[in-house]
Design a protein around this motif. Structure first.
Motif, short mmCIF file in Angstrom:
data_model
loop_
_atom_site.label_atom_id
_atom_site.label_comp_id
_atom_site.label_asym_id
_atom_site.label_seq_id
_atom_site.Cartn_x
_atom_site.Cartn_y
_atom_site.Cartn_z
N LYS A 98 0.83 -1.20 0.00
CA LYS A 98 0.00 0.00 0.00
C LYS A 98 0.87 1.26 0.00
O LYS A 98 0.51 2.28 -0.61
CB LYS A 98 -0.92 0.01 1.22
CG LYS A 98 -2.03 -1.03 1.15
CD LYS A 98 -2.87 -1.01 2.43
CE LYS A 98 -3.96 -2.09 2.38
NZ LYS A 98 -4.75 -2.10 3.64
N MET A 99 2.02 1.18 0.69
CA MET A 99 2.93 2.33 0.73
C MET A 99 3.80 2.40 -0.54
O MET A 99 4.52 3.36 -0.74
CB MET A 99 3.84 2.23 1.96
CG MET A 99 3.15 2.50 3.27
SD MET A 99 4.33 2.58 4.67
CE MET A 99 4.67 0.85 4.90
N ARG A 100 3.75 1.32 -1.34
CA ARG A 100 4.58 1.21 -2.54
C ARG A 100 6.06 1.38 -2.18
O ARG A 100 6.84 2.03 -2.89
CB ARG A 100 4.16 2.25 -3.59
CG ARG A 100 2.74 2.04 -4.08
CD ARG A 100 2.36 3.05 -5.14
NE ARG A 100 0.99 2.82 -5.60
CZ ARG A 100 0.38 3.56 -6.52
NH1 ARG A 100 1.03 4.59 -7.07
NH2 ARG A 100 -0.87 3.29 -6.89
N ASP A 101 6.43 0.76 -1.07
CA ASP A 101 7.79 0.84 -0.56
C ASP A 101 8.48 -0.49 -0.86
O ASP A 101 8.26 -1.50 -0.18
CB ASP A 101 7.77 1.10 0.96
CG ASP A 101 9.15 1.37 1.53
OD1 ASP A 101 10.15 0.83 1.00
OD2 ASP A 101 9.24 2.12 2.52
N SER A 102 9.31 -0.53 -1.90
CA SER A 102 9.93 -1.78 -2.33
C SER A 102 10.84 -2.38 -1.26
O SER A 102 10.95 -3.61 -1.13
CB SER A 102 10.71 -1.57 -3.63
OG SER A 102 11.73 -0.58 -3.44
N ALA A 103 11.52 -1.52 -0.50
CA ALA A 103 12.41 -2.03 0.57
C ALA A 103 11.60 -2.78 1.61
O ALA A 103 11.97 -3.88 2.05
CB ALA A 103 13.18 -0.87 1.21
N ARG A 104 10.47 -2.19 2.02
CA ARG A 104 9.64 -2.86 3.02
C ARG A 104 8.95 -4.10 2.46
O ARG A 104 8.75 -5.09 3.17
CB ARG A 104 8.59 -1.87 3.56
CG ARG A 104 9.15 -0.88 4.57
CD ARG A 104 8.02 -0.09 5.22
NE ARG A 104 8.47 0.69 6.35
CZ ARG A 104 8.97 1.92 6.28
NH1 ARG A 104 9.08 2.51 5.08
NH2 ARG A 104 9.37 2.55 7.37
N ILE A 105 8.59 -4.07 1.19
CA ILE A 105 7.98 -5.26 0.56
C ILE A 105 8.95 -6.44 0.63
O ILE A 105 8.58 -7.56 1.02
CB ILE A 105 7.58 -4.97 -0.90
CG1 ILE A 105 6.42 -3.97 -0.95
CG2 ILE A 105 7.20 -6.26 -1.63
CD1 ILE A 105 6.09 -3.46 -2.34
N ASN A 106 10.18 -6.19 0.26
CA ASN A 106 11.19 -7.26 0.29
C ASN A 106 11.53 -7.66 1.72
O ASN A 106 11.77 -8.83 2.01
CB ASN A 106 12.45 -6.82 -0.46
CG ASN A 106 12.23 -6.83 -1.96
OD1 ASN A 106 12.28 -7.88 -2.60
ND2 ASN A 106 12.00 -5.66 -2.53
N TYR A 107 11.53 -6.68 2.64
CA TYR A 107 11.79 -6.97 4.05
C TYR A 107 10.70 -7.89 4.61
O TYR A 107 10.98 -8.82 5.36
CB TYR A 107 11.85 -5.66 4.83
CG TYR A 107 12.14 -5.84 6.29
CD1 TYR A 107 13.37 -6.29 6.74
CD2 TYR A 107 11.16 -5.53 7.25
CE1 TYR A 107 13.64 -6.43 8.09
CE2 TYR A 107 11.42 -5.67 8.59
CZ TYR A 107 12.66 -6.13 9.01
OH TYR A 107 12.91 -6.28 10.35
N ALA A 108 9.44 -7.61 4.23
CA ALA A 108 8.33 -8.48 4.67
C ALA A 108 8.52 -9.89 4.13
O ALA A 108 8.18 -10.88 4.79
CB ALA A 108 7.00 -7.89 4.21
N GLY A 109 9.07 -10.01 2.91
CA GLY A 109 9.35 -11.33 2.35
C GLY A 109 10.35 -12.10 3.19
O GLY A 109 10.24 -13.33 3.35
#
Length: 534
Positions: A98-109
């Motif tokens: 939702k934030m379109r934050d690629s760093a956080r998306i990958n961190y969540a992975g």
């Protein structure tokens, strides 16, 4: 000595010595910690509920604030309960998208990969790790990613445990740790611990022990980090044959796991297997049950598989007996084969004797079966005899020493004409205490021979009618009556003399217990005698 110094430091530093004097054993402290486990879990749940309340509070939270709270909830659950940790890891990914934050998306992975691996879901872990763009992660998260990936490959190596795939998995795990070590702060806990892991998987146990000791010696460790480091050091001690040091480390790790409410753990069941090999059946049984409960609570599939591996350890004590029986069966089979050949030869020569020889063959086979049963009973009887002869010698020796000391003291008092003191000595003999000591010794030696006696005996009854022992009891009167019967003492008079009850009381006890059984009365003692010695 170095191991004991480290363990004492850890016990003092993390408050594990609380409420215990210095001379109490580590296992007593672990048992006390187990009794307090619910308190630690309640504290964990209290923190979780506060975070959940903050997440659903009435005032509006930004996506970033929601992400931070969900991350804290994930950290609370990641070694506590799989399904909740997985749910919050998914929520982290959803918020990051939702934030379109690629760093956080990958961190969540990375977080999703951790909980999936902890649960033993290798394929799913590989899928999540494969789509993470490591270049979009900050250095700290990138180090976490490589450390996770190394654990993934190492776990695959341990799981496959073959000569074809395992070496490649180990190599890939080492390469990932190398990448992580470049990113970890030198001489930090993560740096030292991962160096130890790298050397352990490479087979360099001395270097692994060195780095694990460095990790254990850090002054700023969390309780969970203490559990990880001491458990890893304990594994090195196991592989190098230092059983006492391994037990110390695994005990400290198990206590730290309980205090940190860590359910995804191996220390407790490894400790149980070590204690079983040391014939500490009571503690080993308690700890393996606790480990199974933790694995089930967390939802760790891999841990359940590992726990099933301890069953061969429990059966290991029976291997020698089984091997002996196999040799006996081979000898008997050879004899029977020779007899059969002889019968065939005789049948060809003397055809008219065929039916008689066939009958003889059946007789021999039946005799063989009877002889085998007799031999098994003799082997068990010899085992009981050897144990109880040793037990009797030990008890008699102890009593002779007491009588010798009493006689010497009485002679001295009589020589000094101190008759009142002689009377005091006689009256001071505590027959009740001596009798209880005798029963405790009997219970201990009996359970060494028949460690499963109480469990099997209770299986004869409904749950509500089963015999529940107190904390400090090995057997009680009900169990002792049938324990005496199991070792061949069937006469009510003899049983009454041994236990110092009347014959009617013994008869009443036996009748009352048999009436509660779920098996037929006429089969009760036969089933009792089928309880096997170790």
């Amino acid at each position: 000595m170095k191991c004991k110094i480290i363990s004492l430091f850890l016990l003092m530093h993390y408050g594990l010595l609380h409420a215990f004097p210095q001379n109490d054993s580590l296992l007593e402290r672990l048992n006390h910690t187990i009794e307090q486990a619910s308190m630690y879990d309640e504290n964990k749940l209290r923190q979780i509920n506060l975070l959940r309340a903050e997440l659903v509070s009435t005032h509006s939270l930004s996506l970033r604030e929601q992400f931070e709270i969900c991350q804290q909830l994930y950290e609370q659950f990641k070694v506590f309960k799989f399904d909740s940790a997985f749910a919050y890891a998914q929520e982290l990914k959803s918020l990051a998208e939702k934030m379109r934050d690629s760093a956080r998306i990958n961190y969540a992975g990375v977080k999703l990969g951790f909980v999936l691996l902890s649960s033993g879901m290798f394929r799913e872990t590989g899928d999540y790790l494969a789509v993470i763009d490591v270049h979009k992660l900050p250095d700290s998260a990138r180090a976490e990613y490589y450390a996770l990936k190394s654990r993934y490959y190492y776990d695959l190596s341990d799981y496959s445990s073959d000569q074809y795939f395992a070496p490649e998995y180990t190599r890939l795990g080492g390469a990932c740790i190398d990448s992580a070590l470049v990113l970890f702060k030198p001489h930090s806990f993560s740096y030292d611990y991962n160096y130890g892991l790298l050397y352990q998987k490479a087979g360099n146990l001395d270097s692994a022990a060195y780095y694990y000791r460095l990790a254990v010696a850090h002054k700023d460790l969390t309780v969970h980090q203490t559990a990880i480091a001491t458990s890893s050091l304990g594994n090195i001690f196991i592989r190098t044959g230092k059983k006492d040091s391994a037990i110390i480390m695994m005990t400290i790790a198990a206590m730290a796991d309980i205090q940190s409410s860590t359910k995804e753990t191996t220390a407790m069941f490894i400790l149980a297997s070590l204690l079983f090999k040391e014939q500490d059946v009571k503690n080993a049984s308690r700890y393996i049950e606790y480990a199974v409960a933790d694995a089930s609570f967390y939802g760790a599939r891999l841990r359940k598989v590992q726990l099933s591996a301890i069953l061969p350890i429990i059966e290991g004590e029976k291997i020698n007996t089984v091997e002996g029986q196999k040799k006996m069966l081979f000898v008997y089979a050879t004899i029977v084969t020779l007899l059969l050949l002889a019968l065939v030869w005789l049948a060809i020569i003397i055809l008219k004797q065929y039916k008689k020889l066939q009958s003889a063959q059946q007789t021999i086979t039946a005799a063989h079966a009877i002889q085998q049963e007799i031999n098994e009973k003799l082997m068990e009887a010899n085992k009981i005899k050897e144990e109880y002869i040793g037990y009797c010698f030990q008890i008699n020796s102890a009593y002779l020493d007491k009588i010798k000391k009493f006689k010497k003291l009485a002679d001295q008092k009589l020589s000094d004409n101190k008759y009142s003191e002689v009377k005091y000595l006689v009256n001071n003999i505590d027959l009740k205490d001596e009798r209880e000591q005798l029963f405790r010794n009997f219970d201990r030696i009996f359970l060494r021979i028949f460690p499963n006696f109480v469990t099997v005996f209770n299986s004869f009854f409904k749950e509500e009618d089963q015999i529940k022992l107190k904390e400090d009891e090995l057997l009680n009167t009900d169990l002792r009556i049938f324990a005496l019967i199991r070792i061949g003492i069937n006469d009510n008079v003899k049983i009454a003399q041994i236990l110092e009850y009347s014959v009617n009381t013994i008869y009443t006890y036996k009748t009352k217990i048999k009436n509660k059984a779920i098996i037929p009365k006429e089969e009760f003692e036969e089933r009792l005698m089928d309880i096997k010695a170790l």
